[in-house]
Structure formats: structure tokens, C-alpha cells
Design an enzyme around this catalytic site. Structure first.
Site, PDB file in Angstrom:
ATOM      1  N   ARG A 286       0.868  -1.172   0.000  1.00 11.77           N
ATOM      2  CA  ARG A 286       0.000   0.000   0.000  1.00 11.77           C
ATOM      3  C   ARG A 286       0.906   1.223   0.000  1.00 11.77           C
ATOM      4  O   ARG A 286       1.981   1.194   0.618  1.00 11.77           O
ATOM      5  CB  ARG A 286      -0.821  -0.063   1.293  1.00 11.77           C
ATOM      6  CG  ARG A 286      -1.954   0.829   1.417  1.00 11.77           C
ATOM      7  CD  ARG A 286      -2.948   0.269   2.453  1.00 11.77           C
ATOM      8  NE  ARG A 286      -2.487   0.302   3.836  1.00 11.77           N
ATOM      9  CZ  ARG A 286      -2.437   1.385   4.599  1.00 11.77           C
ATOM     10  NH1 ARG A 286      -2.775   2.564   4.128  1.00 11.77           N
ATOM     11  NH2 ARG A 286      -2.036   1.300   5.839  1.00 11.77           N
TER      12      ARG A 286
ATOM     13  N   SER B 192       6.287   6.028  -2.114  1.00  9.49           N
ATOM     14  CA  SER B 192       7.453   5.324  -2.675  1.00  9.49           C
ATOM     15  C   SER B 192       8.431   4.861  -1.604  1.00  9.49           C
ATOM     16  O   SER B 192       9.632   4.762  -1.860  1.00  9.49           O
ATOM     17  CB  SER B 192       8.193   6.217  -3.688  1.00  9.49           C
ATOM     18  OG  SER B 192       7.290   6.797  -4.577  1.00  9.49           O
ATOM     19  N   ARG B 193       7.926   4.613  -0.418  1.00 16.41           N
ATOM     20  CA  ARG B 193       8.747   4.143   0.715  1.00 16.41           C
ATOM     21  C   ARG B 193       9.813   5.157   1.143  1.00 16.41           C
ATOM     22  O   ARG B 193      10.777   4.807   1.814  1.00 16.41           O
ATOM     23  CB  ARG B 193       9.422   2.796   0.397  1.00 16.41           C
ATOM     24  CG  ARG B 193       8.425   1.676   0.054  1.00 16.41           C
ATOM     25  CD  ARG B 193       7.549   1.361   1.250  1.00 16.41           C
ATOM     26  NE  ARG B 193       6.677   0.207   1.069  1.00 16.41           N
ATOM     27  CZ  ARG B 193       5.363   0.255   0.891  1.00 16.41           C
ATOM     28  NH1 ARG B 193       4.718   1.418   0.840  1.00 16.41           N
ATOM     29  NH2 ARG B 193       4.658  -0.843   0.782  1.00 16.41           N
ATOM     30  N   LEU B 194       9.625   6.436   0.745  1.00 18.39           N
ATOM     31  CA  LEU B 194      10.571   7.480   1.172  1.00 18.39           C
ATOM     32  C   LEU B 194      10.007   8.137   2.439  1.00 18.39           C
ATOM     33  O   LEU B 194       9.609   9.297   2.452  1.00 18.39           O
ATOM     34  CB  LEU B 194      10.779   8.506   0.044  1.00 18.39           C
ATOM     35  CG  LEU B 194      11.397   7.906  -1.227  1.00 18.39           C
ATOM     36  CD1 LEU B 194      11.529   8.963  -2.322  1.00 18.39           C
ATOM     37  CD2 LEU B 194      12.767   7.307  -0.921  1.00 18.39           C
TER      38      LEU B 194
END
Ligand SMILES: Cc1cc2nc3c(=O)[nH]c(=O)nc-3n(C[C@H](O)[C@H](O)[C@H](O)COP(=O)(O)O)c2cc1C
Length: 214
Positions: free
Chosen positions: A10, A191-193
């Protein structure tokens, strides 16, 4: 059919953290996030994963409920003779991980645990429902038992013994106060940042604040 869990993912997009919006004081920041978790009606907002160290240096974790924040300490209650209680008697190093899925937030705390005073434990014990007070008296937490019947019988016996009387806190049950030296706030991002801010206690008792890579 078995679900391919590799495909469960997600995007986290609820919000972001900036240095200027983070409080200088991690307790104020934590209190604000806890309040936001409560107001957002997240499931069990005070649930926290407690990490302790076993006698042979291995990590050991379980969930408890945070019951108080007082003078910069995080307080939870348990059985002092439980597995975690014995581990804490051997090594006071502890970690706490709060996870508020609905807000895409996580807080990690590391520090030292000490028992709260008997007066503080008594004060909290009195606020517990009657059946929880009886339960605390009779459960040899973390010990093997013969079956559910054993605990139900002990519960009934103790309920009868205390009928009409004040249920006293047993000495082997009470609070731990966690004094932190490291608190990290995590907010999921696209974006997992993700955003991460780490507070580390300095020798002059001030907190150093650093942004960490996701
Ligand atoms: C949501 C949740 C809340 C819990 N709250 C507590 C708590 O406040 N105190 C406690 O002793 N155990 C609590 N437990 C049970 C612990 O996870 C654990 O089973 C118990 O403390 C024994 O742990 P130990 O054998 O590692 O000492 C809770 C479990 C869950 C899932």
C-alpha cells in the site's frame, strides 16, 4: 488458494514530517501523536510492543497497554514475576514500539525500565475493574498451567474470598516506568521514502534531533 503476500502493498500518503513542525521536546511530540491516534479512533491506541533482553542476551517481545505518561516516563503495568518481569530484573534495557496503522505512524522508544513506587501502583490498581483486580491476584503470569479450569477455579475462589472487601494489589503486580534516551517518530510516505526524526538524549539532558534516511 494461498494468497501471494508479496503482492500485499500500500502507498503511505497521509502526511509528512518537517523539522520545523516537530516539537523540541519528544514527550510533547509523543503526547500530540497519542492524542491524534485516540481522536482518530485507531484500534487500541495505547497498545505498545515491549522489547526486553533475556538472561542469555536474546530479544523478547510482547504487547502491553501504556497507562500513563508522567514526568517524561512511559508507564505500563504487569506481573513482576512474569517472563518480562524476570528479564527486567536481570537487565533494565527496554524498547517500546507504538504502531498506529490508520495514521501510517510508528514511534520507537529505547531506555531503561524501573519499577514505579508501590503508591503509584496502588493508585492505578484501584482504578481497574473488579474482575481485572481479581485476575491480577490469581494469575501466575507466564507459568505453565494444567488447563483453563485451574485459572477459572482460582478466579472463583479469590472472588468469593474478597466478596464485599477491597481487592488489594498483590506485591508481585505493578508498574514499570520507562525513562527514554532515544525516541524516533516515523511517518509513512510515498514510494517508501518515509520521514523519520530521531531524538537522542545528550549528556546535558537536551535532545539532539536528526532526520534519518527511510
Ligand atoms: C492488546 C494487548 C494488550 C496487553 N496488555 C497487557 C498489559 O498491559 N500488561 C500485561 O502484563 N500483559 C498485557 N498483554 C499480554 C502480554 O502481551 C503478554 O502475554 C503477557 O504480559 C505475558 O508476557 P511475558 O510472558 O513475556 O512476560 C496484552 C496483550 C495484548 C495483545
Amino acid at each position: 488458494m494461498k494468497t501471494d503476500i508479496r503482492n500485499i502493498r500500500r502507498e503511505y500518503s497521509r502526511g509528512g514530517l518537517t523539522r520545523k513542525n516537530m516539537s523540541e521536546n519528544p514527550f510533547i511530540q509523543f503526547q500530540q501523536w497519542l492524542e491524534e491516534a485516540i481522536n482518530a479512533e485507531v484500534n487500541e491506541p495505547t497498545a505498545v510492543i515491549v522489547g526486553t533482553v533475556s538472561e542469555d542476551g536474546r530479544p523478547s517481545t510482547r504487547c502491553v497497554l501504556l497507562k500513563e505518561l508522567r514526568d517524561g516516563e512511559f508507564i505500563f503495568y504487569t506481573n513482576y514475576e512474569s517472563r518480562k518481569g524476570k528479564q527486567l530484573a536481570n537487565s533494565p534495557y527496554i524498547s517500546l514500539t507504538f504502531l498506529w496503522h490508520e495514521l501510517e505512524r510508528q514511534v520507537h522508544v529505547e531506555g531503561i525500565a524501573t519499577k514505579v513506587s508501590p503508591e503509584v501502583s496502588d493508585e492505578y490498581f484501584k482504578t481497574r475493574p473488579y474482575k481485572s483486580r481479581i485476575g491480577a491476584r490469581i494469575s501466575p503470569q507466564s507459568q505453565p498451567i494444567s488447563g483453563r479450569m485451574e485459572i477459572m477455579q482460582a478466579f472463583l475462589r479469590e472472588s468469593i474470598r474478597f466478596a464485599g472487601h477491597e481487592v488489594k494489589r498483590p506485591e508481585n503486580w505493578g508498574g514499570y516506568a520507562v525513562t527514554p534516551n532515544r525516541i524516533e517518530f516515523w511517518q509513512g510516505r510515498e514510494s517508501r521514502l518515509h520521514d523519520r526524526f530521531l531524538y537522542t538524549l545528550q549528556s546535558d539532558q537536551s535532545w539532539k534531533i536528526e532526520r534519518l534516511a527511510p
